[in-house]
Scaffold this motif. Structure first.
Motif, PDB file in Angstrom:
ATOM      1  N   LYS A 101      -7.463   0.748   3.153  1.00  0.00           N
ATOM      2  CA  LYS A 101      -6.799   0.983   1.416  1.00  0.00           C
ATOM      3  C   LYS A 101      -6.854  -0.470   0.889  1.00  0.00           C
ATOM      4  CE  LYS A 101      -2.768   2.897   0.588  1.00  0.00           C
ATOM      5  NZ  LYS A 101      -1.603   3.826   0.133  1.00  0.00           N
ATOM      6  N   SER A 102      -5.956  -1.445   1.585  1.00  0.00           N
ATOM      7  CA  SER A 102      -5.860  -2.581   0.927  1.00  0.00           C
ATOM      8  C   SER A 102      -6.195  -3.905   1.811  1.00  0.00           C
ATOM      9  CB  SER A 102      -5.371  -2.897  -0.219  1.00  0.00           C
ATOM     10  OG  SER A 102      -3.944  -2.546  -0.009  1.00  0.00           O
ATOM     11  N   GLU A 103      -6.252  -5.147   1.397  1.00  0.00           N
ATOM     12  CA  GLU A 103      -5.743  -6.529   1.553  1.00  0.00           C
ATOM     13  C   GLU A 103      -5.613  -7.239   0.505  1.00  0.00           C
ATOM     14  OE1 GLU A 103      -9.166  -7.684   3.697  1.00  0.00           O
ATOM     15  OE2 GLU A 103      -8.817  -6.416   5.314  1.00  0.00           O
ATOM     16  N   SER A 104      -4.187  -7.926   0.957  1.00  0.00           N
ATOM     17  CA  SER A 104      -3.096  -8.529  -0.194  1.00  0.00           C
ATOM     18  C   SER A 104      -2.792  -9.997   0.688  1.00  0.00           C
ATOM     19  CB  SER A 104      -2.790  -7.627  -1.278  1.00  0.00           C
ATOM     20  OG  SER A 104      -1.618  -7.250  -0.388  1.00  0.00           O
TER      21      SER A 104
ATOM     22  N   ASN B 249      -7.419  -7.316  -2.472  1.00  0.00           N
ATOM     23  CA  ASN B 249      -8.794  -7.034  -2.274  1.00  0.00           C
ATOM     24  C   ASN B 249      -8.847  -5.176  -2.668  1.00  0.00           C
ATOM     25  OD1 ASN B 249     -11.399  -5.685  -1.552  1.00  0.00           O
ATOM     26  ND2 ASN B 249     -11.403  -6.718   0.207  1.00  0.00           N
ATOM     27  N   HIS B 250      -8.903  -4.380  -3.457  1.00  0.00           N
ATOM     28  CA  HIS B 250      -8.586  -2.805  -3.294  1.00  0.00           C
ATOM     29  C   HIS B 250      -9.710  -2.508  -2.571  1.00  0.00           C
ATOM     30  CE1 HIS B 250      -5.551  -3.498  -6.269  1.00  0.00           C
ATOM     31  NE2 HIS B 250      -6.133  -4.641  -7.092  1.00  0.00           N
ATOM     32  N   LEU B 251      -9.456  -2.015  -0.851  1.00  0.00           N
ATOM     33  CA  LEU B 251     -10.706  -1.609  -0.120  1.00  0.00           C
ATOM     34  C   LEU B 251     -10.864   0.352  -0.841  1.00  0.00           C
ATOM     35  CD1 LEU B 251      -9.635  -2.793   2.972  1.00  0.00           C
ATOM     36  CD2 LEU B 251     -11.772  -3.621   1.041  1.00  0.00           C
ATOM     37  N   ASP B 252      -9.776   0.657  -1.514  1.00  0.00           N
ATOM     38  CA  ASP B 252      -9.855   2.410  -1.597  1.00  0.00           C
ATOM     39  C   ASP B 252     -10.132   2.601  -2.676  1.00  0.00           C
ATOM     40  OD1 ASP B 252      -7.098   1.270  -2.127  1.00  0.00           O
ATOM     41  OD2 ASP B 252      -6.558   3.289  -1.603  1.00  0.00           O
ATOM     42  N   ASN B 253     -10.066   1.514  -3.745  1.00  0.00           N
ATOM     43  CA  ASN B 253     -10.339   1.696  -5.414  1.00  0.00           C
ATOM     44  C   ASN B 253     -11.048   0.725  -5.631  1.00  0.00           C
ATOM     45  OD1 ASN B 253      -9.932   2.223  -8.482  1.00  0.00           O
ATOM     46  ND2 ASN B 253      -7.617   2.877  -7.992  1.00  0.00           N
ATOM     47  N   THR B 254     -12.293   0.873  -6.330  1.00  0.00           N
ATOM     48  CA  THR B 254     -12.905  -0.077  -7.305  1.00  0.00           C
ATOM     49  C   THR B 254     -13.145  -0.299  -8.367  1.00  0.00           C
ATOM     50  OG1 THR B 254     -14.642   1.495  -7.248  1.00  0.00           O
ATOM     51  CG2 THR B 254     -15.237   0.145  -4.942  1.00  0.00           C
ATOM     52  N   ASP B 255     -11.866   0.873  -9.341  1.00  0.00           N
ATOM     53  CA  ASP B 255     -11.889   0.625 -10.434  1.00  0.00           C
ATOM     54  C   ASP B 255     -10.550  -1.152 -11.072  1.00  0.00           C
ATOM     55  OD1 ASP B 255     -13.366   2.375 -10.916  1.00  0.00           O
ATOM     56  OD2 ASP B 255     -11.938   4.061 -10.659  1.00  0.00           O
ATOM     57  N   LEU B 256     -10.342  -0.445  -9.728  1.00  0.00           N
ATOM     58  CA  LEU B 256      -9.301  -2.246 -10.031  1.00  0.00           C
ATOM     59  C   LEU B 256      -9.708  -3.022  -9.958  1.00  0.00           C
ATOM     60  CD1 LEU B 256      -6.186  -0.523  -7.763  1.00  0.00           C
ATOM     61  CD2 LEU B 256      -5.923  -0.769 -10.122  1.00  0.00           C
ATOM     62  N   SER B 257      -9.303  -4.153 -10.626  1.00  0.00           N
ATOM     63  CA  SER B 257      -9.429  -5.817 -10.774  1.00  0.00           C
ATOM     64  C   SER B 257      -9.202  -6.452  -9.203  1.00  0.00           C
ATOM     65  CB  SER B 257      -9.024  -6.517 -12.235  1.00  0.00           C
ATOM     66  OG  SER B 257      -9.579  -8.200 -12.036  1.00  0.00           O
ATOM     67  N   GLU B 258     -10.272  -7.121  -8.771  1.00  0.00           N
ATOM     68  CA  GLU B 258     -10.236  -7.530  -7.842  1.00  0.00           C
ATOM     69  C   GLU B 258     -10.342  -9.104  -7.807  1.00  0.00           C
ATOM     70  OE1 GLU B 258     -12.310  -7.311  -4.486  1.00  0.00           O
ATOM     71  OE2 GLU B 258     -12.269  -4.905  -4.178  1.00  0.00           O
ATOM     72  N   ASP B 259      -9.447  -9.814  -9.823  1.00  0.00           N
ATOM     73  CA  ASP B 259      -9.250 -11.079  -9.737  1.00  0.00           C
ATOM     74  C   ASP B 259      -8.091 -11.931  -9.305  1.00  0.00           C
ATOM     75  OD1 ASP B 259     -11.806 -11.262 -10.879  1.00  0.00           O
ATOM     76  OD2 ASP B 259     -11.781 -11.373 -12.824  1.00  0.00           O
ATOM     77  N   ILE B 260      -8.254 -12.678  -9.132  1.00  0.00           N
ATOM     78  CA  ILE B 260      -6.606 -13.171  -8.881  1.00  0.00           C
ATOM     79  C   ILE B 260      -5.763 -12.811  -9.682  1.00  0.00           C
ATOM     80  CG2 ILE B 260      -5.096 -15.297  -8.271  1.00  0.00           C
ATOM     81  CD1 ILE B 260      -7.018 -16.151  -6.910  1.00  0.00           C
ATOM     82  N   GLN B 261      -4.598 -12.377  -9.619  1.00  0.00           N
ATOM     83  CA  GLN B 261      -3.578 -12.345 -10.970  1.00  0.00           C
ATOM     84  C   GLN B 261      -2.366 -12.916 -10.493  1.00  0.00           C
ATOM     85  OE1 GLN B 261      -4.416  -8.897 -12.858  1.00  0.00           O
ATOM     86  NE2 GLN B 261      -6.209  -9.617 -11.774  1.00  0.00           N
TER      87      GLN B 261
ATOM     88  N   GLY C 229       5.381  -5.254 -20.236  1.00  0.00           N
ATOM     89  CA  GLY C 229       4.753  -4.166 -19.600  1.00  0.00           C
ATOM     90  C   GLY C 229       4.171  -4.052 -18.123  1.00  0.00           C
ATOM     91  N   TYR C 230       3.277  -3.551 -17.599  1.00  0.00           N
ATOM     92  CA  TYR C 230       3.245  -2.910 -16.668  1.00  0.00           C
ATOM     93  C   TYR C 230       1.436  -3.877 -15.738  1.00  0.00           C
ATOM     94  CZ  TYR C 230       0.879  -0.172 -12.770  1.00  0.00           C
ATOM     95  OH  TYR C 230       0.988   0.804 -11.722  1.00  0.00           O
ATOM     96  N   ASP C 231       1.287  -3.943 -15.355  1.00  0.00           N
ATOM     97  CA  ASP C 231       0.233  -4.597 -14.700  1.00  0.00           C
ATOM     98  C   ASP C 231      -0.752  -3.724 -13.387  1.00  0.00           C
ATOM     99  OD1 ASP C 231      -2.606  -5.656 -13.763  1.00  0.00           O
ATOM    100  OD2 ASP C 231      -1.194  -7.999 -14.501  1.00  0.00           O
ATOM    101  N   ARG C 232      -1.885  -2.757 -14.204  1.00  0.00           N
ATOM    102  CA  ARG C 232      -2.336  -1.671 -13.146  1.00  0.00           C
ATOM    103  C   ARG C 232      -2.588  -2.352 -12.157  1.00  0.00           C
ATOM    104  NH1 ARG C 232      -7.110   0.606 -14.055  1.00  0.00           N
ATOM    105  NH2 ARG C 232      -6.243   2.457 -12.745  1.00  0.00           N
ATOM    106  N   ASP C 233      -3.390  -4.174 -12.360  1.00  0.00           N
ATOM    107  CA  ASP C 233      -3.663  -4.059 -11.168  1.00  0.00           C
ATOM    108  C   ASP C 233      -2.974  -5.016 -10.107  1.00  0.00           C
ATOM    109  OD1 ASP C 233      -6.791  -3.882 -12.153  1.00  0.00           O
ATOM    110  OD2 ASP C 233      -6.613  -5.687 -14.118  1.00  0.00           O
ATOM    111  N   ILE C 234      -1.742  -5.287 -10.113  1.00  0.00           N
ATOM    112  CA  ILE C 234      -0.596  -5.163  -8.873  1.00  0.00           C
ATOM    113  C   ILE C 234      -0.436  -4.103  -8.545  1.00  0.00           C
ATOM    114  CG2 ILE C 234       1.316  -6.251  -9.052  1.00  0.00           C
ATOM    115  CD1 ILE C 234       1.118  -8.635 -10.630  1.00  0.00           C
ATOM    116  N   ARG C 235      -0.957  -4.155  -7.528  1.00  0.00           N
ATOM    117  CA  ARG C 235      -0.761  -2.683  -6.119  1.00  0.00           C
ATOM    118  C   ARG C 235       1.211  -2.877  -5.602  1.00  0.00           C
ATOM    119  NH1 ARG C 235      -4.710  -0.483  -3.456  1.00  0.00           N
ATOM    120  NH2 ARG C 235      -4.196   1.113  -2.247  1.00  0.00           N
ATOM    121  N   ASN C 236       1.434  -1.337  -5.724  1.00  0.00           N
ATOM    122  CA  ASN C 236       2.653  -1.537  -5.542  1.00  0.00           C
ATOM    123  C   ASN C 236       2.708  -1.076  -3.836  1.00  0.00           C
ATOM    124  OD1 ASN C 236       5.927  -1.123  -5.475  1.00  0.00           O
ATOM    125  ND2 ASN C 236       5.186   0.871  -6.925  1.00  0.00           N
ATOM    126  N   ASP C 237       3.498  -1.500  -3.539  1.00  0.00           N
ATOM    127  CA  ASP C 237       3.875  -1.776  -2.263  1.00  0.00           C
ATOM    128  C   ASP C 237       5.282  -1.720  -1.862  1.00  0.00           C
ATOM    129  OD1 ASP C 237       1.227  -1.578  -0.983  1.00  0.00           O
ATOM    130  OD2 ASP C 237       0.286  -3.277  -2.018  1.00  0.00           O
TER     131      ASP C 237
END
Length: 760
Positions: A439-442, A477-489, A528-536
């Motif tokens: 899914k992801s690495e962060s 690194n969003h391995l399962d969703n390429t639509d999300l930004s992989e830039d540093i947030q 507000g909400y930053d969708r590029d920050i994954r909720n874990d």
């Protein structure tokens, strides 16, 4: 010198008097006796302390011998001394003390020349170990450590009993009995001739105090007087032993996953600081399960290891192609101190497949995940540090990610000293690396600095004001969703808050009453909400009467409640003088900021919230009710109900719990409506029955049910139970388990909860 002193006292050859005392001691020594009290037939009965019946000339009590010729203290109603034969004869309430041993008899003669004591008539000998011997006749020598006895009975320190036709004492630690009977069961007072519940009979019994064992030769066990088992040789530890190697009580039953099973554990006391239990389990469907556990205590901590392995001949994941697959589990934990500040520890849990511990349910419920971690922790003053690595194995079929890892996870929390205003500075930091399968690495870095100010006015208003600034950095690194930004947030969040309480107290006749209004305001920029920050770590948000008064109602760090919110409510309580109480809390919040995404993910909405509350009623010791609710702000309809009721004592009680959570009002939670009932009935002093039932009201289906019947007295435990598990994920149908366990106390047991598994 001693003999001349005795002659002077016994010049008339006979002296008679209640409590007459004679002290016989070697030349030049001071008269001494033991400080031990006499042990009666029942331990709870108390006999007079000999110390109170001994004149001051007897000196200080000391149970340890001073030299080879230790003193003898004799007390009786009548004492005769034969100067020619050097024999003292005592009659009536005879008490003799030597080297911590106490001998009671109706009649006693003591030959000082060869140190031989002959006693008859209701003879009792109290050993320094706490054991008591009863006999019709005793002939003892060598400081009462050797001799012969007729019609002997032992009362041991744990209230177990040994009886024999005769016995020989070879030393103070070794006694051999002929035609003996052993039982820890109480003898019926009304019909003492009646056989106890169980007993061991043997042609010869040897009690060895050096090895701390009781050995039986040519023995058999009787239950209610009927022989049920024969043993050419049998051994168990004596009551002075806390732990000893040997076979533990077996258990057997039937489970539709593994068939009929039989469990016979063996306990090995390796040394004082370590032990091992080998626990083989035979199953009719899957063959032999080899399992065991190892425990060791160190000066700096402790270690626990458990594991099992089986070559499953029945099935694996319901696939016939996997028959014969090797299945296993390991469980371990350790905790060790490095010094006064630092410690480290670990938990290691793993199984071969997600169904293993569900199907072989001997080691408890594994839950949804098996968690493992290793950590180092330090606490010094107001500073806390912890670095850890975590790994968990997912056991739910509905979750695609089967293995996840957190490394590193470094946490720091520090609190500064109080300043002149009554406040202090705080600093919190966290570094977390997370890998969730495919899914992801962060990597997350978070740092929060704050200042808390505590104040109480002269009229009782208590306030807590806080100011903080938190910065977060995410590299994902969003391995399962390429639509999300992989830039540093990055995220920077300032926050300010104040919570105030004003308790009003009054004393009443039955106790005291408290009414406490509570209000707070919590503000931060509405980022507000930053969708590029994954909720874990903020997946479940529980809004209740306590979380409303926190700076941020979301748990964890990944999600944050921003904007402005005010919370308000009150708490009331009536506290009785005997410790019982009635408490209630009602609260609500109002958000001035809109965040639609936050609402969809957590249920935290703008405007006025629903009403949250709790009620606890405990008017008497045997009755209590707890109720928590969430009521709609417009029509007061209940969107969340949690009620728990308990009535009864520890042995006999009825417990009910009802849970109802509406997911539409709490999106981060799973919709639940279920009821749980449990009860225990103490039928009498020995029998009790327990049962429980968990029912899913949404699915109209039972989840768990169980029933047990237990008998327990001073010497025996009978426990039979039936458990039905309707939730076996991936297993063909519900799981039924029937178990029977018999425990013969003192023959080997491990203290444990025998009430059976009760689901959370």
């Amino acid at each position: 010198m001693t003999k001349n002193w005795i002659k002077k006292i016994l010049s008339s050859s006979t002296a008679i008097g209640t409590g007459f005392l004679v002290s016989i001691a070697p030349s030049g020594s001071f008269a001494q006796i033991t400080s031990d009290e006499l042990m009666p037939t029942k331990p709870q009965e108390q006999t007079p302390d000999l110390k109170r019946r001994i004149p001051a000339m007897a000196g200080q009590l000391d149970s340890s011998p001073q030299n080879e010729e230790s003193p003898v203290l004799l007390s009786a109603d009548e004492v005769n001394y034969d100067e020619t034969l050097n024999i003292i004869t005592a009659r009536g309430n005879v008490e003799l003390v030597q080297e911590g041993r106490v001998l009671l008899a109706d009649t006693l003669s003591y030959n000082q020349t060869d140190d031989t004591i002959t006693a008859s008539g209701d003879v009792k000998l109290l050993e320094t170990t706490g054991d008591v011997m009863f006999a019709e006749y005793m002939e003892l020598t060598d400081k009462m450590t050797k001799g012969t006895l007729r019609q002997i009975r032992f009362l041991m320190s744990d209230n177990a009993r040994l009886a024999a036709n005769g016995a020989r004492r070879f030393s103070e630690t070794k006694t051999e009995l002929a035609r003996a009977v052993y039982t820890p069961c109480d003898v019926c007072k009304e019909t003492p001739e009646k056989d106890p519940l169980w007993q061991l009979k043997a042609d010869k019994v040897v009690h060895d105090g050096d090895s701390k064992t009781i050995e039986y030769y040519n023995s058999w066990m009787e239950i209610f007087g009927l022989p049920v088992a024969y043993f050419p040789y049998f051994q168990h530890p004596d009551p002075s032993v806390d732990r000893a190697s040997g076979i533990l009580p077996p258990s057997f039953g039937n489970d539709n996953n593994i068939g009929t099973f039989f469990r016979l554990p063996y306990y090995w006391a390796i040394s004082e600081d370590k032990d091992f239990t080998f626990d083989p389990i035979y199953t009719s469907k899957s063959g032999l399960v080899a399992s065991g556990e190892y425990r060791q205590a160190f000066e700096s901590g402790d270690l626990y290891l458990q594991g099992s392995i089986v070559n499953d001949s029945e099935y694996f994941e319901n696939s016939s192609s996997n028959k014969g697959h090797t299945r296993w589990h390991i469980a371990s934990r350790g905790s060790f101190d490095l010094d006064e500040t630092w410690s480290w520890g670990f938990d290691g849990n793993k199984q071969s497949d997600r169904l293993y511990m569900d199907q072989f349910s001997f080691w408890g419920d594994p839950g949804n995940t098996l968690d493992s971690q290793i950590n180092i922790e330090g606490i010094k003053g107001r500073n806390y540090f912890r670095a850890e690595g975590l790994y968990w194995q997912e056991l739910r079929s509905s979750v695609s990610t089967k293995q996840s890892t957190i490394f590193p996870n470094i946490t720091y929390a520090g609190v500064g000293p109080a300043d002149k205003f009554g406040g202090h500075w705080t600093l919190d930091g966290n570094i977390r690396g997370l890998k969730q399968g495919a899914k992801s690495e962060s990597l997350r870095n978070s740092l929060k600095a704050g200042y808390d100010l505590f104040n109480t006015t002269s009229f009782g208003l208590a306030t807590v004001s806080s100011l903080s600034l938190q910065g977060d950095l995410y590299d994902t690194n969003h391995l399962d969703n390429t639509d999300l930004s992989e830039d540093i947030q990055t995220r920077l969040t300032p926050r300010i808050s104040t919570t105030a309480r004003m308790p009003f107290y009054r004393s009443v006749e039955s106790g005291s009453q408290v009414i406490e209004p509570i209000a707070g305001i919590y503000a931060s920029p509405n980022s507000g909400y930053d969708r590029d920050i994954r909720n874990d770590d903020s997946l479940v948000v529980e809004q209740d009467e306590t979380s409303l008064f926190q700076d941020d109602m979301t748990p964890g760090i990944d999600r944050m409640e921003t904007g402005t919110r005010t919370s308000y409510g009150f708490r009331m309580g009536h506290y009785f003088d005997d410790g019982l109480a009635i408490e209630s809390t009602v609260a609500q919040y109002y958000r001035f900021s809109e965040d639609q995404t936050l609402f969809e993910e957590t249920g935290i909405d703008e405007g006025a919230s629903d009403y949250f509350g709790a009620l606890t009623i405990k008017p008497v010791d045997y009755f209590n009710v707890t109720y928590r609710f969430r009521a709609d702000r417009e029509n007061l309809s209940l969107n969340r109900n949690e009620a728990q009721f308990r009535l009864g004592t520890d042995d006999t009680y009825f417990n009910a719990r009802y849970t109802d959570i509406d997911q539409t009002q709490d999106p981060s939670s799973t919709a639940i409506e279920e009821s749980y009932l449990s009860a225990s009935v103490g039928i009498d002093d020995y029998w009790r029955t327990t049962g429980y039932w968990l029912y899913d009201l949404l699915g109209s289906d039972s989840r768990y049910a169980g029933l047990s019947l237990i008998y327990e007295d001073e010497c025996f435990i009978f426990n039979t139970s039936y458990v039905r598990d309707f939730t076996n994920d991936g297993v063909d149908g519900p799981s039924d388990t029937v178990m029977l366990k018999l425990t013969f106390k003192t023959l080997g047991e491990i203290n444990q909860d025998i009430s059976g598994y009760v689901p959370n």
